[in-house]
Enzyme design. Structure first.
Site, PDB file in Angstrom:
ATOM      1  N   HIS A   1       0.823  -1.214   0.000  1.00 32.64           N
ATOM      2  CA  HIS A   1       0.000   0.000   0.000  1.00 32.64           C
ATOM      3  C   HIS A   1       0.857   1.264   0.000  1.00 32.64           C
ATOM      4  O   HIS A   1       1.943   1.302   0.569  1.00 32.64           O
ATOM      5  CB  HIS A   1      -1.005   0.005   1.153  1.00 32.64           C
ATOM      6  CG  HIS A   1      -0.417   0.076   2.529  1.00 32.64           C
ATOM      7  ND1 HIS A   1      -0.096   1.263   3.152  1.00 32.64           N
ATOM      8  CD2 HIS A   1      -0.119  -0.901   3.436  1.00 32.64           C
ATOM      9  CE1 HIS A   1       0.369   1.022   4.369  1.00 32.64           C
ATOM     10  NE2 HIS A   1       0.371  -0.282   4.567  1.00 32.64           N
TER      11      HIS A   1
ATOM     12  N   ASP B   1       6.297   1.622   6.552  1.00 36.10           N
ATOM     13  CA  ASP B   1       4.998   0.971   6.406  1.00 36.10           C
ATOM     14  C   ASP B   1       4.147   1.836   5.480  1.00 36.10           C
ATOM     15  O   ASP B   1       3.549   2.806   5.935  1.00 36.10           O
ATOM     16  CB  ASP B   1       4.363   0.843   7.785  1.00 36.10           C
ATOM     17  CG  ASP B   1       2.968   0.289   7.787  1.00 36.10           C
ATOM     18  OD1 ASP B   1       2.511  -0.182   6.741  1.00 36.10           O
ATOM     19  OD2 ASP B   1       2.304   0.373   8.845  1.00 36.10           O
TER      20      ASP B   1
ATOM     21  N   GLU C   1      -5.076   1.952   2.935  1.00 31.17           N
ATOM     22  CA  GLU C   1      -4.960   0.804   3.838  1.00 31.17           C
ATOM     23  C   GLU C   1      -4.953   1.242   5.294  1.00 31.17           C
ATOM     24  O   GLU C   1      -5.576   0.604   6.153  1.00 31.17           O
ATOM     25  CB  GLU C   1      -3.684   0.013   3.523  1.00 31.17           C
ATOM     26  CG  GLU C   1      -3.576  -1.323   4.246  1.00 31.17           C
ATOM     27  CD  GLU C   1      -2.949  -1.267   5.621  1.00 31.17           C
ATOM     28  OE1 GLU C   1      -2.995  -2.268   6.349  1.00 31.17           O
ATOM     29  OE2 GLU C   1      -2.394  -0.197   5.998  1.00 31.17           O
TER      30      GLU C   1
ATOM     31  N   ASP D   1       3.526  -6.326   3.757  1.00 32.89           N
ATOM     32  CA  ASP D   1       3.354  -5.245   4.720  1.00 32.89           C
ATOM     33  C   ASP D   1       4.449  -5.382   5.772  1.00 32.89           C
ATOM     34  O   ASP D   1       5.371  -6.190   5.620  1.00 32.89           O
ATOM     35  CB  ASP D   1       1.952  -5.302   5.339  1.00 32.89           C
ATOM     36  CG  ASP D   1       1.406  -3.910   5.657  1.00 32.89           C
ATOM     37  OD1 ASP D   1       2.160  -3.092   6.212  1.00 32.89           O
ATOM     38  OD2 ASP D   1       0.231  -3.644   5.352  1.00 32.89           O
TER      39      ASP D   1
ATOM     40  N   HIS E   1       4.431   2.780  13.155  1.00 32.76           N
ATOM     41  CA  HIS E   1       3.520   3.926  13.211  1.00 32.76           C
ATOM     42  C   HIS E   1       4.113   5.099  13.988  1.00 32.76           C
ATOM     43  O   HIS E   1       3.429   5.791  14.739  1.00 32.76           O
ATOM     44  CB  HIS E   1       2.163   3.514  13.764  1.00 32.76           C
ATOM     45  CG  HIS E   1       1.340   2.762  12.755  1.00 32.76           C
ATOM     46  ND1 HIS E   1      -0.030   2.637  12.859  1.00 32.76           N
ATOM     47  CD2 HIS E   1       1.681   2.123  11.605  1.00 32.76           C
ATOM     48  CE1 HIS E   1      -0.476   1.942  11.817  1.00 32.76           C
ATOM     49  NE2 HIS E   1       0.551   1.622  11.046  1.00 32.76           N
TER      50      HIS E   1
END
Length: 370
Positions: free
Chosen positions: A70, A184, A216, A239, A334
């Site tokens: 993604h 990511d 995503e 991923d 993240h």
């Protein structure tokens, strides 16, 4: 298969630096489309930004395998402009709340220009003892872009409610590690771009569609229109997954950085979206066999709290799609310092390449052979 890791590293770092939160992936799409079109003319972008790059098999043109990653990243959206020029924000996707106070972020204004800002934090000198060590509630966060009034925000910074932003970071290399925001899933976008160059002249027994999906991080389902057009027989997603070699996660699972590509045995997300994936048994066994035959290091992954598009692709179409997932172990997911191993990326690319040259047109996956 090419071993030019410098190109892979360069692309990972370039893609990491691009601003592209969910629903605003245009800059990433532009970069990838330009590079894919140097490899093949069979590049299509749909109305929401999914990219399909097709390599038709001469011997088996109608049977597809889709490989996907993604393009979007976690980010922010402005929800309010205060009279004094500070901004209030909401998260787009699962930004790690713990790192936010004092963090630099960058917005795209109405002229598509970058505007830097910092998430404010109460001065240490005036902080009460009861406030120290406490994570700020999301609704208390504010962003300082250097404006002194709401008119200054609108007229001089061209920021308004609905403007989007991302964590700020410049990608960097530390020996075998790459560090930056949006690893990511930009690291896997770069991997698939390099893989496309390596397979472009091969006559594979399946047609191959490399898909770069959107949204995503926000709703997970952005890939579905791209899948509907291709109608693949099987699909493999790429991923990231948390690496459990840091002191705070040591022993949580056996998946660690620089020890091989993760092959998903199960992922599941029970917070908000009750969904997950257990891969197709035959596809899992085939990937494992290829890794072992080619001495490619790998790690089986069972990840609770992780969810990817494969959870929904399994149920696409009239017959469903046998799916598998490969994961790149990543520290500090993240955040603005996501960290991946170059060696893990190279081994994931090697596994996919060898899988594609091994696959045969009469291979059967799924359960419809009873």
């Amino acid at each position: 298969m090419s071993s030019n890791n410098d190109v892979l590293i360069k692309r990972v770092m370039e893609l990491s630096d691009i601003i592209g939160p969910s629903y605003r992936e245009e800059r990433v799409i532009e970069y990838l489309v330009k590079e894919f079109r140097k490899i093949t003319d069979n590049v299509e972008v749909d109305n929401i930004g999914n990219i399909n790059v097709v390599f038709k098999s001469k011997s088996n043109p109608d049977k597809f395998i889709t490989l996907f990653a993604h393009s979007d990243e976690i980010g922010f959206i402005v929800k309010k402009v205060e009279k004094n020029g500070f901004l209030r924000i909401e998260r787009i996707g699962g930004v790690n709340r713990n790192i936010l106070p004092g963090t630099t972020i960058q917005f795209l204004n109405s002229g598509d220009k970058e505007v830097m800002g910092v998430i404010g934090v109460k001065s240490h000198h005036f902080m009460k003892d009861s406030e120290k060590g406490v994570i700020a509630a999301p609704e208390s966060l504010y962003v300082d872009i250097g404006a002194f009034s709401d008119k200054d925000v609108y007229n001089n910074y061209n920021i308004r409610v609905g403007s989007v932003g991302v964590l700020y970071s410049k990608a960097r290399q530390n020996r075998d590690l790459l560090i930056g925001k949006a690893m990511d899933d930009r690291a896997n976008c770069a991997l698939l771009l390099c893989l496309a160059e390596e397979i472009k002249d091969l006559d594979i027994d399946f047609s191959v569609c490399i898909t770069i999906s959107v949204q995503e991080e926000f709703n997970i389902r952005g890939i579905l229109p791209a899948i509907e057009r291709i109608k693949p027989y099987i699909a493999i997603g790429l991923d990231v997954t948390p690496s459990c070699d840091t002191p705070d996660l040591n022993g949580y699972s056996d998946v660690v950085l620089n020890n091989g590509v993760g092959i998903t045995a199960m992922n599941f997300h029970g917070r908000g979206t009750l969904a997950g994936m257990i891969p197709d048994k035959k596809l899992l066994e085939h990937l494992t066999k290829i890794a072992e035959q080619n001495n490619i290091p790998y790690q089986y992954e069972v990840a609770l709290g992780v969810l990817t598009e494969t959870a929904f692709l399994e149920f696409a179409g009239n017959y469903g799609i046998p799916c598998a997932s490969l994961s790149i172990p990543t520290r500090y997911t993240h955040t603005n310092i996501e960290t991946v191993s170059i060696n893990d990326l190279v081994n994931a690319k090697k596994l996919l390449y060898n899988f594609l040259i091994d696959i045969k047109k009469d291979n059967k996956y799924g359960k419809n052979n009873f």
